[in-house]
Design an enzyme around this catalytic site. Structure first.
Site, PDB file in Angstrom:
ATOM      1  N   GLU A 152       0.821  -1.212   0.000  1.00 61.87           N
ATOM      2  CA  GLU A 152       0.000   0.000   0.000  1.00 61.87           C
ATOM      3  C   GLU A 152       0.857   1.265   0.000  1.00 61.87           C
ATOM      4  OE1 GLU A 152      -3.003  -0.396   3.066  1.00 61.87           O
ATOM      5  OE2 GLU A 152      -4.251  -1.503   1.666  1.00 61.87           O
ATOM      6  N   GLU A 313      -6.539  -7.496  -1.141  1.00 66.15           N
ATOM      7  CA  GLU A 313      -7.146  -7.621   0.187  1.00 66.15           C
ATOM      8  C   GLU A 313      -8.631  -7.285   0.060  1.00 66.15           C
ATOM      9  OE1 GLU A 313      -5.014  -5.259   3.049  1.00 66.15           O
ATOM     10  OE2 GLU A 313      -3.071  -5.897   2.294  1.00 66.15           O
TER      11      GLU A 313
HETATM   12  C1  GAL Z   1      -4.408  -2.741   4.653  1.00 58.92           C
HETATM   13  C2  GAL Z   1      -3.064  -3.392   4.828  1.00 58.92           C
HETATM   14  C3  GAL Z   1      -3.102  -4.687   5.594  1.00 58.92           C
HETATM   15  C4  GAL Z   1      -3.993  -4.559   6.769  1.00 58.92           C
HETATM   16  C5  GAL Z   1      -5.361  -4.151   6.327  1.00 58.92           C
HETATM   17  C6  GAL Z   1      -6.296  -3.941   7.483  1.00 58.92           C
HETATM   18  O1  GAL Z   1      -4.279  -1.354   4.723  1.00 58.92           O
HETATM   19  O2  GAL Z   1      -2.443  -3.599   3.596  1.00 58.92           O
HETATM   20  O3  GAL Z   1      -1.809  -5.019   5.992  1.00 58.92           O
HETATM   21  O4  GAL Z   1      -3.451  -3.645   7.632  1.00 58.92           O
HETATM   22  O5  GAL Z   1      -5.324  -2.944   5.618  1.00 58.92           O
HETATM   23  O6  GAL Z   1      -5.945  -2.794   8.213  1.00 58.92           O
END
Ligand code: GAL
Length: 671
Positions: A152, A313
């Site tokens: 990110e 994600e």
């Molecule tokens: C994203 C990140 C993950 C995890 C997720 C939930 O920003 O890439 O590592 O932190 O959000 O917060």
């Protein structure tokens, strides 16, 4: 060599997994349970730097060797993340210059994540070294199918104020302007005696009274941060490309505030987005009307960067850190709905965050599919059902998104919004209203960024371009738009168009400046309109009072204010097309009327109809047409199919009135 962006030939499901956080005795069982649930890919490694390099120059691969070998053995595919978002404590202690800083110069210390800057030579060297080691060690590993660069980029903060950033900012400006005189000119530093007489006097925007920084500096700072981030990712990509197997892809997970198109071109084979619609449901948060459906906006932006993308994600549980963010659990059906929202907009790969909730650490409340107790649960069953859905609709994978119009943007104007509050207010208001109008009327759109590389064909794909407020206009973009309209396109622009140059200055030109020929209008005068309550609804925020040039048709006039009776909407023919000029920001009512006038409103009405709260998406491939309906509210929705269609998820042929359950999804193939 860069791969084509169409990476997944079939829909695929993945999950984020942290082998370093669990006893090794669980690995085999976890992988077997994932596979049973239809999960074929895991993303690993992106925060594991200290395990891979516990001391400078000392590399330990044994843990990931064992995990990756197990994956290869059981047939689980792996995406490996470079761990550069989390420099270890030994690193930041030895090289504090790699830390990011607040605007007042206080360093952001070890203990959270993303606490580094892109520009410290020591950080670039150490990142290059770990990436090189990983590439060399795992590049040929049979389990690996792709690589994620960092994690990110520009998330959590996109502001950098370290000494290394100051030095790099100066170099960036020197390369751009060549001389201090050119820089002083571009920024208008003659105002308030801001002139720089030595490059060393220039800094990233440090604290100043009332935040009243020079806007030219702020605009270039945004370009600089974007450029720094892309160079950092590009450096990693160049190293990885020397080692990866043919066919393995490079990606990163986003989407954050930078020139994502240039990032894609420079460093990536495919873009992946991190989708957390639960942010819309955060407690104590002012509610946006579209709630979780608003995530379709981010997915549309992602599609603009990479038409067939992945989700690295995808939210699978409630969100929250121990110190901030409180979000509810996805309700039964919502996990699948949100994953399908991603698929509808062009995701061919959906990887859930995360397999099991962390039992410790800051993200104790960022829940995964499984909870702390590790039992099978309804979220796992929903992931499994989603995998079955994808298998049933696999023929939609790679199909093109059908858009009625393009919402046009460019990075100069996007970046200028961070420097210019007037610009930001108008642009944000209009964007929200345009998205609402498009969503509620089932008029799907793409986002099209005008870049140096954009050719006329990219514009010609759309019958209508809505470029709401191109305040900064360039000769090149004006020429692209002219060619588009001349060959039959309909261009719609709003207030404030064309009054700024590339540096954010307002040159001595009659507005809309370089667009005047196309709009066939002159802006007689302009004003904010907070006081004109009645008209606010249709013509909100800001008014440009228009004077039509000869040959320009007036479509509507202001009804209120000291300029009542003067034109607020005009139409000008150029070649086979036309330009509509609205002397205001956009309201959803106005957008709906303009899209209807341009003949592109509700394009699917002949095939099916749905209530406002249901999102409708259409995809097309090889002459086949697919409709995806997503019902966001917690109540059933009534739809009507005007001809027989095959529901790919149930196998049934359906026609006439039908009901979509709360959080329900349907995918039809139009016969
Ligand atoms: C994203 C990140 C993950 C995890 C997720 C939930 O920003 O890439 O590592 O932190 O959000 O917060």
């Amino acid at each position: 060599m860069k791969q084509a962006s169409n990476i997944w030939k079939h829909y695929a499901v993945g999950v984020c997994y942290y082998p370093e956080q669990w006893p090794e005795t669980l690995w085999a069982q976890d992988l077997a349970r994932m596979q049973k649930a239809g999960i074929g890919t895991v993303r690993v490694g992106e925060f594991a730097w200290v395990l891979l390099e516990p001391k400078e120059g000392e590399y330990h691969f044994d843990l990931f060797d064992r995990f990756l070998d197990l994956c290869a053995k059981v047939g689980m595919q792996v995406i490996f993340g470079t761990p550069t978002a989390t420099p270890p404590a030994w690193l930041t202690e030895a090289y504090p210059e790699v830390l990011n800083a607040r605007p007042d110069g206080i360093l952001l210390r070890h203990g959270a994540r993303r606490h580094y800057n892109y520009n410290a030579p020591a950080y670039q060297r150490l990142c290059a070294a770990i990436v090189e080691q990983l590439g060399r060690h795992y590049g040929q590993h049979p389990a690996i199918v792709g690589w994620q660069i960092d994690n990110e980029l520009n998330c959590e903060t996109d502001e950098f104020y370290s000494a290394a950033d100051d030095a790099a900012f100066r170099r960036f400006l020197q390369a751009q302007y060549g001389s201090l005189q050119a820089l002083n000119d571009a920024w208008g530093t003659v105002v308030w005696s801001q002139c720089y007489t030595d490059w060393s006097q220039i800094y990233t925007p440090r604290p100043v009274l009332n935040g009243g920084h020079n806007p030219g500096l702020l605009l270039d700072y945004r370009r600089f941060v974007s450029d720094s981030c892309i160079r950092f990712a590009g450096m990693q990509a160049d190293i990885l490309r020397r080692y990866v197997k043919p066919g393995d892809f490079l990606t990163t997970n986003g989407l954050f505030f930078l020139d994502n198109h240039r990032l894609m071109d420079r460093a990536l084979d495919v873009y992946t987005y991190d989708s957390y619609p639960d942010f819309a449901l955060e407690l104590d948060k002012a509610r946006d009307e579209l709630l979780d459906r608003k995530w379709s906006k981010n997915l549309t932006e992602t599609r603009s960067v990479c038409p067939h993308f992945g989700i690295m994600e995808q939210q699978s549980g409630a969100g929250g850190w121990v110190n901030r963010m409180e979000m509810p659990s996805p309700r039964p059906g919502q996990l699948r709905l949100w994953a399908m929202q991603s698929v509808a907009h062009g995701a061919d790969f959906v990887s859930f965050f995360r397999w099991r909730t962390a039992p410790f650490g800051t993200e104790l409340y960022w829940h995964g599919i499984l909870d702390y107790d590790n039992r099978d649960n309804r979220k796992l069953r929903e992931v499994e059902a989603f995998g079955r859905d994808l298998a049933a609709m696999d023929e939609v994978c790679g199909a093109d998104f059908v858009a009625s119009f393009a919402l046009v943007k460019d990075y100069d104007n996007e970046f200028d919004c961070r420097a210019d509050r007037w610009h930001d207010r108008i642009a944000r208001h209009s964007e929200r209203e345009i998205i609402l109008a498009a969503q509620l009327s089932h008029t799907p759109y793409d986002v099209l960024y005008l870049r140096d590389e954009t050719d006329p064909e990219a514009l010609a794909k759309y019958p209508v371009l809505l470029y709401p407020h191109p305040m900064i206009m360039t000769e090149r973009r004006a020429a692209l738009l002219e060619a588009y309209v001349a060959q039959g396109g309909i261009l719609i622009v709003g207030c404030r168009a064309g009054f700024k140059d590339i540096h954010g200055r307002a040159p001595m030109l009659v507005q809309p400046g370089l667009l005047r020929k196309l709009t066939g209008t002159e802006v007689e005068e302009f004003t904010y309109v907070n006081q004109l309550e009645g008209e606010q609804r249709y013509l909100p925020v800001f008014h440009d009072v228009l004077t039509p040039l000869a040959g320009t048709q007036v479509l509507a006039r202001f009804e209120q204010g000291y300029y009542a009776g003067k034109p607020c909407l005009t139409q000008r023919q150029t070649g086979k097309g036309m330009t509509l000029h609205l002397g205001s920001a956009f309201s959803r009512e106005m957008v709906t009327r303009l899209l209807a006038y341009a003949g592109v409103l509700e394009p699917f009405d002949g095939d099916l109809s749905a209530p406002e709260e249901v999102e409708l998406v259409c995809r097309e491939t090889n002459g086949a047409r697919y409709y995806i309906a997503l019902n966001y509210p917690d109540r059933p929705a009534s739809l009507t199919l005007r001809r027989p269609m095959q529901n790919l998820l149930t196998g049934q042929t359906e026609e006439g009135d039908l009901t979509l359950p709360p959080f329900g999804v349907a995918v039809w193939k139009a016969e």
